[in-house]
Design a protein around this motif. Structure first.
Motif, short mmCIF file in Angstrom:
data_model
loop_
_atom_site.label_atom_id
_atom_site.label_comp_id
_atom_site.label_asym_id
_atom_site.label_seq_id
_atom_site.Cartn_x
_atom_site.Cartn_y
_atom_site.Cartn_z
N GLU A 71 -58.16 8.60 -68.30
CA GLU A 71 -57.21 8.90 -69.36
C GLU A 71 -57.09 7.74 -70.34
N ALA A 72 -57.12 6.51 -69.83
CA ALA A 72 -56.96 5.35 -70.69
C ALA A 72 -58.24 5.06 -71.47
N GLY A 73 -59.34 5.54 -71.00
CA GLY A 73 -60.61 5.34 -71.69
C GLY A 73 -61.31 4.05 -71.27
N SER A 74 -60.67 3.24 -70.48
CA SER A 74 -61.31 2.01 -69.99
C SER A 74 -60.75 1.70 -68.61
N GLN A 75 -61.43 0.79 -67.94
CA GLN A 75 -61.01 0.46 -66.59
C GLN A 75 -59.76 -0.42 -66.59
N GLY A 76 -59.53 -1.14 -67.63
CA GLY A 76 -58.38 -2.03 -67.65
C GLY A 76 -58.70 -3.30 -66.88
N GLY A 77 -57.82 -4.23 -66.94
CA GLY A 77 -58.05 -5.51 -66.29
C GLY A 77 -57.40 -5.59 -64.94
N LEU A 78 -57.49 -6.76 -64.38
CA LEU A 78 -56.93 -7.02 -63.06
C LEU A 78 -55.42 -6.83 -63.07
N TYR A 79 -54.75 -7.35 -64.09
CA TYR A 79 -53.29 -7.23 -64.16
C TYR A 79 -52.84 -5.78 -64.25
N GLU A 80 -53.59 -4.97 -65.01
CA GLU A 80 -53.24 -3.55 -65.12
C GLU A 80 -53.41 -2.85 -63.78
N ALA A 81 -54.46 -3.21 -63.04
CA ALA A 81 -54.69 -2.60 -61.72
C ALA A 81 -53.59 -2.99 -60.75
N ILE A 82 -53.17 -4.25 -60.79
CA ILE A 82 -52.10 -4.70 -59.91
C ILE A 82 -50.79 -4.00 -60.27
N ALA A 83 -50.50 -3.92 -61.56
CA ALA A 83 -49.27 -3.24 -62.00
C ALA A 83 -49.29 -1.77 -61.60
N ARG A 84 -50.42 -1.11 -61.78
CA ARG A 84 -50.55 0.30 -61.42
C ARG A 84 -50.30 0.50 -59.92
N HIS A 85 -50.86 -0.39 -59.11
CA HIS A 85 -50.67 -0.31 -57.66
C HIS A 85 -49.19 -0.44 -57.29
N TRP A 86 -48.51 -1.43 -57.83
CA TRP A 86 -47.11 -1.66 -57.48
C TRP A 86 -46.20 -0.57 -58.03
N ILE A 87 -46.55 0.03 -59.12
CA ILE A 87 -45.77 1.16 -59.63
C ILE A 87 -45.89 2.32 -58.64
N GLN A 88 -47.11 2.55 -58.13
CA GLN A 88 -47.29 3.61 -57.12
C GLN A 88 -46.48 3.30 -55.87
N GLN B 232 -57.56 5.93 -54.55
CA GLN B 232 -58.66 5.86 -55.51
C GLN B 232 -58.67 7.02 -56.48
N GLU B 233 -58.31 8.22 -56.01
CA GLU B 233 -58.35 9.39 -56.89
C GLU B 233 -57.40 9.21 -58.07
N GLY B 234 -56.18 8.79 -57.78
CA GLY B 234 -55.20 8.60 -58.84
C GLY B 234 -55.62 7.50 -59.79
N ALA B 235 -56.22 6.45 -59.27
CA ALA B 235 -56.62 5.33 -60.11
C ALA B 235 -57.77 5.75 -61.04
N GLU B 236 -58.71 6.54 -60.52
CA GLU B 236 -59.84 6.97 -61.35
C GLU B 236 -59.37 7.90 -62.46
N GLU B 237 -58.41 8.78 -62.16
CA GLU B 237 -57.89 9.68 -63.18
C GLU B 237 -57.19 8.90 -64.28
N GLU B 238 -56.40 7.89 -63.88
CA GLU B 238 -55.69 7.09 -64.88
C GLU B 238 -56.66 6.31 -65.74
#
Length: 148
Positions: free
Chosen positions: A95-112, A86-92
């Motif tokens: 930085e992006a200025g918005s929460q982003g969508g579901l696809y961005e969250a899934i992509a971010r998770h799999w990149i991690q 959660q800490e890394g996701a909140e920082e990102e």
């Protein structure tokens, strides 16, 4: 001994180790590194036996080292499959200025997950007390196994 292996230039520990080796009743087997993973110990023993042209004795140790390396890597990779931190996701998100969508969250998770899995190879190939992994550690294990 564990401290000495990681810090071989430490003068006081070097003197203490020399003193302990001179003591009566102390066997070479008494000195062992408690930090070294079993796959590194087996690999080093296998290499020593190969250098002495004892391939028959080296083969089981090298097989043990390869199996241990692969097991440690798979264990590390299994730990990568957990939920997104959660800490890394909140920082990102900040930085992006918005929460982003579901696809961005899934992509971010799999990149991690992929980055974590990639780090596992380096962690498995890094000797205790060292900063950098041994280059091409798994292929070199297979090559040594083939030699034996």
């Amino acid at each position: 001994h564990t401290f000495f292996v990681a810090n071989p230039m430490h003068l006081q520990m070097r003197e203490d180790m020399a003193k302990y080796r001179r003591m009566s009743g102390v066997q070479p087997q008494s000195f062992r590194d408690l930090e070294t993973p079993p796959h590194w110990a087996a690999y080093d023993t296998g290499l020593e036996l190969l250098e002495r042209q004892e391939a028959g004795l080296a083969l089981p140790r090298l097989e043990e080292a390869l199996q241990g390396s692969l097991a440690q890597m798979e264990s590390c990779r299994a730990d990568c499959q957990g939920p997104e931190e959660q800490e890394g996701a909140e920082e990102e998100e900040d930085e992006a200025g918005s929460q982003g969508g579901l696809y961005e969250a899934i992509a971010r998770h799999w990149i991690q997950v992929l980055q974590c899995r990639q780090r596992c190879v380096g962690e498995t190939a890094t000797r205790p007390g060292r900063s950098f992994p041994v280059p091409d550690f798994l292929p070199s294990q297979l090559r040594r196994l083939h030699e034996a």
